[in-house]
Design a protein around this motif. Structure first.
Motif, PDB file in Angstrom:
ATOM      1  N   HIS A  33       2.253  -3.254   0.248  1.00  0.00           N
ATOM      2  CA  HIS A  33       1.900  -1.977   0.866  1.00  0.00           C
ATOM      3  C   HIS A  33       2.658  -0.860   0.157  1.00  0.00           C
ATOM      4  N   ASN A  34       1.923   0.109  -0.404  1.00  0.00           N
ATOM      5  CA  ASN A  34       2.568   1.260  -1.051  1.00  0.00           C
ATOM      6  C   ASN A  34       3.143   2.161   0.034  1.00  0.00           C
ATOM      7  N   LEU A  35       4.463   2.209   0.104  1.00  0.00           N
ATOM      8  CA  LEU A  35       5.130   3.005   1.133  1.00  0.00           C
ATOM      9  C   LEU A  35       4.925   4.497   0.943  1.00  0.00           C
ATOM     10  N   PHE A  36       4.434   4.878  -0.229  1.00  0.00           N
ATOM     11  CA  PHE A  36       4.218   6.299  -0.512  1.00  0.00           C
ATOM     12  C   PHE A  36       2.904   6.800   0.086  1.00  0.00           C
ATOM     13  N   ASP A  37       1.807   6.067  -0.128  1.00  0.00           N
ATOM     14  CA  ASP A  37       0.491   6.564   0.313  1.00  0.00           C
ATOM     15  C   ASP A  37      -0.337   5.558   1.094  1.00  0.00           C
TER      16      ASP A  37
END
Length: 426
Positions: A400-404
């Motif tokens: 999971h991309n914590l940014f987007d």
């Protein structure tokens, strides 16, 4: 570094306000209406540029620099009163934020209260004329800390402000002798325990210049003995050299990693892309996707974060310090969600106490790793919006991309980069 500095200060975000230009009114009262929005960015400290009266003699511009202070113990009447200052502090505190104010102790204006009352507290040349270590600062008179009566006056002033504020940003801190700052910190602690001290430290070339003239100036290694946080100016030239194509990403990465070795374990750098003395980030980084990557990378680095008012909207004009120059709040790009998200991530323990290293991944892609036991958080930033690949020790699979919130795949130990920031953890 101050031995008792808490590394949790790496979690803080500071929002810098020039009261005179921030609103149409340019007052402390008018600023209060913007505090809730400032809070939503994740702001922990609101830092006010100097709010004292500005001198008139040798003034630069129509209004003069806020750093040419006429009276340390008064509030600029155009901005408000001491009561307004206290009320603003109360409003900041009620929103769960803290107040930091600017302290300018290297110099005063050339018509200051102190210069009139105590000319012996100022630097003079052999002919008895006022002398400035930095001749470009023609609107100020530099103080001489060889006189300990000056120490008493300055420390008493700090204690008055410490009864209201929660931190000091100290202008040109290295040019004021370190023993003074150590004494001041000790006395302020009696008024306000856990007070926060930020030093505007400086780069090597300037240190060499001032020492060559026979004057005291502290390196960052020294300044950390008295201060909790310091500017990133020790590598500012390296950053600009990389931006301007004068040096490689590998060279810039090397100096970032060197910072983590040359300072005490609890050092805290204030990371920033812009401030009131420098050009706007969006001015020097015109490409919006590049700016997004740089903003995310800056806030992902080890340390505290500074946001200069208007940076969140990609403003390109740097407001004048010498004339009326109100901020135009017309949005070029809204970085508010990015700033808020990066601040949320900075609260996690792995980014506070984890082992930190920066990596050059080629093609102007930089990676930052935080490691804490078996846990790893990896940030990847394409500083020129290029695609590429990054090798990682993370297990193959989907992350999971914590940014987007998008899905990132690791296959055969490789992450494919498409130009947007990536932050993943195992």
């Amino acid at each position: 570094m101050a031995d008792d500095t808490n590394v949790n200060l790496r979690k803080i975000q500071i929002y810098s306000v020039f009261v005179r230009n921030h609103t149409a009114e340019g007052t402390l009262k008018a600023l209060e209406a913007d505090l809730p929005r400032i809070k939503t960015l994740g702001t922990d400290f609101v830092w006010l540029l100097p709010i004292n009266p500005v001198g008139k003699v040798a003034r630069k511009g129509k209004l003069g620099s806020p750093y040419a202070i006429q009276d340390y113990r008064k509030i600029d009447p155009a901005q408000g009163t001491w009561t307004d200052f206290q009320h603003l502090a109360d409003q900041i505190h009620q929103l769960g934020m803290k107040l930091m104010i600017d302290i300018v102790y290297n110099h005063t204006s050339r018509d200051s209260v102190l210069l009139k009352q105590h000319p012996e507290w100022f630097l003079h040349d052999e002919q008895g004329n006022l002398y400035n270590k930095n001749p470009e600062w023609s609107d100020v008179a530099e103080l001489d800390y060889g006189n300990h009566d000056l120490w008493d006056y300055q420390i008493e002033t700090l204690k008055q402000y410490a009864a209201v504020a929660d931190g000091f940003r100290c202008d040109v801190a290295p040019q004021v002798p370190l023993p003074f700052w150590l004494a001041a910190r000790k006395e302020v602690e009696k008024v306000h325990p856990n007070f926060v001290w930020l030093a505007e430290s400086t780069g090597g070339d300037y240190i060499r210049e001032i020492r060559g003239k026979g004057f005291w100036i502290s390196s960052d290694g020294e300044i950390y003995r008295a201060f909790d946080l310091a500017y990133d100016y020790d590598i500012d030239q390296d950053w600009h050299d990389y931006l301007n194509g004068k040096t490689s990403l590998a060279t810039y990465v090397n100096v970032l990693n060197h910072q983590d070795l040359m300072y005490p374990a609890n050092y805290i750098k204030m990371r920033n892309l812009e401030n009131h003395d420098h050009e706007r980030a969006h001015k020097i980084i015109a490409n919006e996707n590049d700016l997004i990557n740089w903003a995310a990378f800056s806030e992902f680095q080890k340390g505290a974060t500074l946001v200069y008012a208007g940076q969140e909207f990609g403003l390109t004009h740097t407001p004048s310090l010498f004339d009326e120059d109100k901020l135009s709040w017309k949005r070029q790009i809204d970085l508010s969600p990015l700033i808020r998200r990066m601040h949320e991530l900075s609260q996690d323990e792995i980014q506070v106490t984890g082992t930190y290293q920066v990596h050059d991944e080629g093609n102007d892609i930089v990676a930052v790793t935080y490691q804490q036991k078996e846990a790893q958080r990896l940030g990847i930033f394409s500083l020129q919006s290029k695609g590429g690949i990054v090798k990682t020790t993370l297990d193959d699979g989907e992350y999971h991309n914590l940014f987007d919130n998008k899905t990132i795949t690791v296959r055969n130990g490789i992450i494919h980069v498409t130009g947007s920031p990536i932050i993943v953890e195992n």
